[in-house]
Design a protein around this motif. Structure first.
Motif, PDB file in Angstrom:
ATOM      1  N   GLU A   1      10.020 104.216  90.903  1.00 47.86           N
ATOM      2  CA  GLU A   1       9.427 103.049  91.545  1.00 47.86           C
ATOM      3  C   GLU A   1       9.617 103.057  93.058  1.00 47.86           C
ATOM      4  O   GLU A   1       8.931 102.340  93.773  1.00 47.86           O
ATOM      5  CB  GLU A   1      10.031 101.769  90.962  1.00 47.86           C
ATOM      6  CG  GLU A   1      11.499 101.535  91.263  1.00 47.86           C
ATOM      7  CD  GLU A   1      12.439 102.299  90.336  1.00 47.86           C
ATOM      8  OE1 GLU A   1      13.659 102.154  90.466  1.00 47.86           O
ATOM      9  OE2 GLU A   1      11.921 103.038  89.464  1.00 47.86           O
ATOM     10  N   ARG A   2      10.555 103.871  93.585  1.00 47.59           N
ATOM     11  CA  ARG A   2      10.788 103.921  95.027  1.00 47.59           C
ATOM     12  C   ARG A   2       9.971 105.027  95.707  1.00 47.59           C
ATOM     13  O   ARG A   2      10.051 105.189  96.923  1.00 47.59           O
ATOM     14  CB  ARG A   2      12.275 104.132  95.303  1.00 47.59           C
ATOM     15  CG  ARG A   2      13.145 102.957  94.899  1.00 47.59           C
ATOM     16  CD  ARG A   2      12.895 101.772  95.819  1.00 47.59           C
ATOM     17  NE  ARG A   2      13.566 100.559  95.361  1.00 47.59           N
ATOM     18  CZ  ARG A   2      14.808 100.239  95.638  1.00 47.59           C
ATOM     19  NH1 ARG A   2      15.549 101.047  96.358  1.00 47.59           N
ATOM     20  NH2 ARG A   2      15.315  99.106  95.198  1.00 47.59           N
TER      21      ARG A   2
ATOM     22  N   ASP B   1      15.142  94.498  93.105  1.00 46.57           N
ATOM     23  CA  ASP B   1      14.931  95.906  92.782  1.00 46.57           C
ATOM     24  C   ASP B   1      14.005  96.616  93.758  1.00 46.57           C
ATOM     25  O   ASP B   1      13.645  97.772  93.535  1.00 46.57           O
ATOM     26  CB  ASP B   1      14.365  96.051  91.359  1.00 46.57           C
ATOM     27  CG  ASP B   1      13.117  95.199  91.144  1.00 46.57           C
ATOM     28  OD1 ASP B   1      12.501  94.762  92.142  1.00 46.57           O
ATOM     29  OD2 ASP B   1      12.760  94.963  89.976  1.00 46.57           O
TER      30      ASP B   1
ATOM     31  N   GLY C   1      10.944  95.980  94.234  1.00 46.32           N
ATOM     32  CA  GLY C   1       9.579  96.039  93.723  1.00 46.32           C
ATOM     33  C   GLY C   1       8.592  95.405  94.696  1.00 46.32           C
ATOM     34  O   GLY C   1       8.847  94.336  95.245  1.00 46.32           O
ATOM     35  N   ASP C   2       7.458  96.076  94.904  1.00 42.38           N
ATOM     36  CA  ASP C   2       6.415  95.583  95.799  1.00 42.38           C
ATOM     37  C   ASP C   2       5.494  94.672  95.004  1.00 42.38           C
ATOM     38  O   ASP C   2       4.748  95.120  94.135  1.00 42.38           O
ATOM     39  CB  ASP C   2       5.630  96.766  96.381  1.00 42.38           C
ATOM     40  CG  ASP C   2       4.697  96.353  97.509  1.00 42.38           C
ATOM     41  OD1 ASP C   2       4.403  95.149  97.619  1.00 42.38           O
ATOM     42  OD2 ASP C   2       4.264  97.232  98.270  1.00 42.38           O
TER      43      ASP C   2
ATOM     44  N   PRO D   1       6.265  95.833  89.085  1.00 39.53           N
ATOM     45  CA  PRO D   1       7.014  96.077  90.324  1.00 39.53           C
ATOM     46  C   PRO D   1       8.467  96.423  90.022  1.00 39.53           C
ATOM     47  O   PRO D   1       9.122  95.770  89.214  1.00 39.53           O
ATOM     48  CB  PRO D   1       6.905  94.743  91.069  1.00 39.53           C
ATOM     49  CG  PRO D   1       5.643  94.129  90.551  1.00 39.53           C
ATOM     50  CD  PRO D   1       5.582  94.521  89.100  1.00 39.53           C
ATOM     51  N   GLY D   2       8.967  97.440  90.685  1.00 38.31           N
ATOM     52  CA  GLY D   2      10.328  97.884  90.429  1.00 38.31           C
ATOM     53  C   GLY D   2      10.424  98.902  89.312  1.00 38.31           C
ATOM     54  O   GLY D   2      11.469  99.519  89.120  1.00 38.31           O
ATOM     55  N   GLY D   3       9.333  99.077  88.564  1.00 40.45           N
ATOM     56  CA  GLY D   3       9.293 100.125  87.545  1.00 40.45           C
ATOM     57  C   GLY D   3      10.091  99.847  86.292  1.00 40.45           C
ATOM     58  O   GLY D   3      10.374 100.767  85.524  1.00 40.45           O
ATOM     59  N   ARG D   4      10.474  98.605  86.024  1.00 39.11           N
ATOM     60  CA  ARG D   4      11.247  98.314  84.808  1.00 39.11           C
ATOM     61  C   ARG D   4      10.385  98.574  83.568  1.00 39.11           C
ATOM     62  O   ARG D   4       9.233  98.134  83.509  1.00 39.11           O
ATOM     63  CB  ARG D   4      11.696  96.861  84.814  1.00 39.11           C
ATOM     64  CG  ARG D   4      12.443  96.481  86.098  1.00 39.11           C
ATOM     65  CD  ARG D   4      13.926  96.484  85.904  1.00 39.11           C
ATOM     66  NE  ARG D   4      14.615  96.201  87.159  1.00 39.11           N
ATOM     67  CZ  ARG D   4      15.522  95.262  87.298  1.00 39.11           C
ATOM     68  NH1 ARG D   4      15.821  94.483  86.271  1.00 39.11           N
ATOM     69  NH2 ARG D   4      16.145  95.083  88.442  1.00 39.11           N
TER      70      ARG D   4
END
Length: 739
Positions: A140-141, A525, A527-528, A658-661
């Motif tokens: 996610e980054r 986290d 997240g965008d 967002p943040g990829g969770r």
């Protein structure tokens, strides 16, 4: 072709024994028009390397601190390269001939004038790489846009070939990982060309219909900004594209209507601007100085409108939904900032000599005297305390009688002052370069401190719902400061040129600047959550509403309001969430097979749609069986309309958490698709409720459109489309009422 680039700031690093060469080189670079600056603010650092310098500890320390800028090593005697600091040895060196130093000086000038934006871009990449490493190399980054990843890869190649800056370290690994990640995503997306092709074709049809009129239009407006066939146009200005697409839906042939449905479904799944005031329609020279949101759900704001010829400021009441200014009352010259009280009736406006207290119902003005004559940011608390935050001092008084008095000590600069939900107020100030202080704005007491490295630009903001503040650190991360805790970096990377920030409730930070998109980021986290303010070029001020999620975006050319994207919430008893990979509702049945879903509709047969490259982890049908939401373990979510006017099932939204969770369940709350993550957070997926019929699509567009439109913007929009959407033309601001 001449290239217009900013003049880089150049610093020289030398020891006392090399002072003669240093002074000569300084004179040469200064006469060439370069800016000579200190090490910490330099774009280019020229390092004079000699037998005397390589053993000097101060020189070695300064060189070590200059890893993140463009380095130009200059050998001024017979010192061996191997004796220099390691990160200099891999760079291109300039060797100076004592008999002809001008040749070497010219080479230094050429190296310094190479594009400094490359260095700034590399700094940003290094900041993002550091955040990526801290997150455990989380996907996610990574950069999530293939074009940006490709540009970053090309930049690294250019810098390596250039040989004047050390490109080793995690930045290269980060860029390569981003490139591989986005390349895979792009390949997967190309396999589903129907969606993208439909949007591109409808753009072409819209452009073709408007082309003869566009060619007749002189100047810059929405009509003249259409990029023919470019789906990116939809992301940049979905409001205008929706008008054109609705026109095709209402007036086009069968093929055009089908393409318009697909385009509108995609347009309705992205954030839209709420618009802003349009000035000068009747030839008056007006300027907008500031705004403040009013409490309540009717989306109103007060504006500071200045009559340019006279300098008189007028307070105006503005309706965000209709884009209309309801009235104006004159205040006089010298007023600058405005704030609205929580009662929805009282507004305070700071002037150089007094504070105007305005009753919005009676439109009457009271004046509170000030002893100082200085610019100030004004705020009014829930308890009617008025705060004047001057450039170096806080003043506090009452909205009933004024009596302003200083609180706390003097500070170096003001970054943010905001009222808070508990009835207080807090301010974020600087006590010097890199020295931040969070203050109780009513008493001046210091609540938290942070002493850090000096950033290139200073930006920060106060949180509205908790006792903390954020600022952009010199390491290009968002930092937090809280009472009783040490200041800490969050690992959330921000662009180097961040100039304005804001904080929303539930840990959301808005980060913007004059030459970058404005993002809403989740601190938890990184997240965008989405981009706002994209219709305001050269953004210089963000205004957070203390009464909701409306954000004011102001630049030199205008103001626009945005509804900030929401973060997650906790699961509610009424949420219909499920973990299965097959479902039935209404006339529809669906089941997954790998990354595809098999859709069965009573009376329409069955069809298979490829939604993901990974396996579907969960899916759910809306209560009436008209829409489907599906997810993968990677955090990808897709919404599909099954029962449509033309009988075709189509994707209406593609989204990534967002943040990829990773999600564990999907479902519905009424017409809103939901997804739940493993930490029991529930996200509302951007979708297109009601987009199963043409009338539902048109109603959804009408609901989303906000504000008014100029005559030029509506020139190519037919009357039927205007009536169907309730679109109105902007009118000149009313004349200020006589006092």
């Amino acid at each position: 072709m001449p290239v217009n680039r900013p003049v880089p700031g150049v610093a020289l690093v030398a020891v006392a024994a090399d002072t003669a060469v240093e002074l000569s080189l300084r004179d040469f670079l200064d006469n060439a028009g370069l800016r000579l600056v200190d090490d910490g603010s330099a774009d280019v650092v020229v390092v004079l390397v000699s037998t005397a310098s390589v053993d000097d500890t101060d020189w070695l320390g300064r060189v070590e601190q200059c890893k993140d800028v463009r380095l130009v090593p200059v050998r001024i005697d017979k010192v061996r390269t191997s004796r220099a600091p390691k990160h200099l040895t891999s760079l291109n060196w300039v060797s100076m001939d004592p008999a002809s130093p001008v040749t070497a000086f010219g080479a230094v000038l050429a190296a310094a004038l190479s594009d400094p934006e490359h260095i700034r871009a590399l700094r940003d990449l290094r900041g993002q790489a550091e955040a990526w490493l801290r997150s455990g190399r989380g996907r996610e980054r990574l950069i999530d846009d293939h074009r940006q990843a490709e540009e970053a890869r090309e930049l690294m190649a250019v810098l390596r070939a250039d040989g004047y800056i050390d490109t080793s370290g995690p930045a290269g690994e980060f860029v390569e990982a981003s490139y591989r990640h986005t390349a895979r995503a792009r390949t997967a997306k190309r396999r589903r060309r129907t969606f993208g092709t439909a949007v591109a074709v409808v753009m072409l049809l819209v452009a073709a219909a408007a082309l003869p009129r566009i060619l007749k239009t002189r100047g810059t407006d929405f009509n003249a900004l259409v990029s023919f066939g470019d789906p990116a146009t939809a992301r940049v200005m979905p409001e205008w594209m929706s008008l054109q697409s609705v026109s095709l839906l209402l007036r086009g042939n069968a093929q055009q209507r089908m393409l318009a449905r697909q385009a509108l479904a995609s347009l309705l799944s992205v954030p839209w601007s709420l618009g802003g005031p349009t000035l000068g329609l009747d030839g008056r020279r007006e300027a907008l100085d500031q705004s403040a949101s009013l409490p309540g759900g009717d989306r109103r704001a007060v504006l500071m409108v200045r009559d340019v010829p006279t300098g008189v400021e007028n307070l105006a009441l503005y309706d965000v939904r209709t884009g209309s200014t309801l009235w104006q009352i004159p205040l006089g010259p010298g007023y600058m900032t405005v704030d609205a009280a929580s009662d929805g009736r009282t507004v305070v406006v700071a002037g150089k000599r007094d504070v105007a207290v305005v009753d919005l119902r009676s439109r009457t003005v009271r004046r509170l005297a000030r002893t100082e004559s200085a610019n100030a940011t004004v705020r009014i608390t829930r308890h009617s305390d008025v705060i004047l935050a001057e450039a170096h001092q806080l003043l506090v008084g009452s909205s009933s009688n004024g009596r302003f008095h200083p609180v706390g000590g003097r500070y170096d600069g003001l970054l943010s002052v905001e009222t808070t939900s508990d009835g207080g107020a807090r301010a974020l100030v600087t006590a010097g370069p890199g020295r931040y202080r969070l203050l109780n704005a009513l008493t001046g007491a210091v609540l938290a401190s942070a002493d850090t490295d000096e950033p290139i630009l200073t930006a920060g903001a106060v949180a509205p719902d908790q006792e903390y503040a954020v600022f952009a650190g010199a390491d290009r991360q968002v930092w937090t400061m809280r009472p009783g805790r040490a200041p800490a970096p969050t690992g959330v990377a921000v662009p180097e040129r961040t100039t304005t920030m804001g904080v929303l409730a539930k840990g959301r930070v808005v980060v913007g600047g004059q030459d970058q998109p404005t993002h809403v980021i989740r601190l938890a986290d990184g997240g965008d959550l989405g981009v706002v303010c994209r219709d305001v070029p050269q953004l210089n001020l963000l205004t957070m509403s203390p009464y909701g999620d409306m954000v004011g975006c102001q630049g030199p050319y205008g103001l626009a309001f945005w509804q900030a994207p929401a973060g997650p919430r906790r699961a509610l008893p009424g949420d219909r969430l499920r973990t299965e990979t097959r479902a039935a509702a209404g006339a529809a049945t669906v089941r997954s097979s790998g990354g595809s879903v098999r859709i069965g509709l009573t009376g329409h047969g069955a069809v298979t749609m490829r939604l993901f490259t990974a396996d579907v982890s969960a899916l759910a049908l809306s209560p009436d069986g008209s829409q489907l939401v599906a997810s993968t373990a990677r955090g990808d979510v897709t919404v599909v309309s099954l029962l449509t006017s033309d009988g075709y099932a189509r994707v209406v939204a593609e989204w990534h958490i967002p943040g990829g969770r990773p999600p564990v369940a999907v479902g519905w709350s009424g017409a809103a698709p939901l997804v739940r993550t493993a930490d029991d957070e529930v996200w509302e997926v951007p979708g297109c409720p009601g987009c199963t019929t043409d009338s539902g699509i048109v109603a959804r567009v009408a609901e989303r459109l906000s504000g008014c439109w100029t005559a030029r913007q509506l020139k190519n929009v037919d009357g039927g489309t205007r009536r169907a959407l309730g679109v109105t033309q902007c009118r000149p601001l009313p004349e200020p009422e006589k006092s």
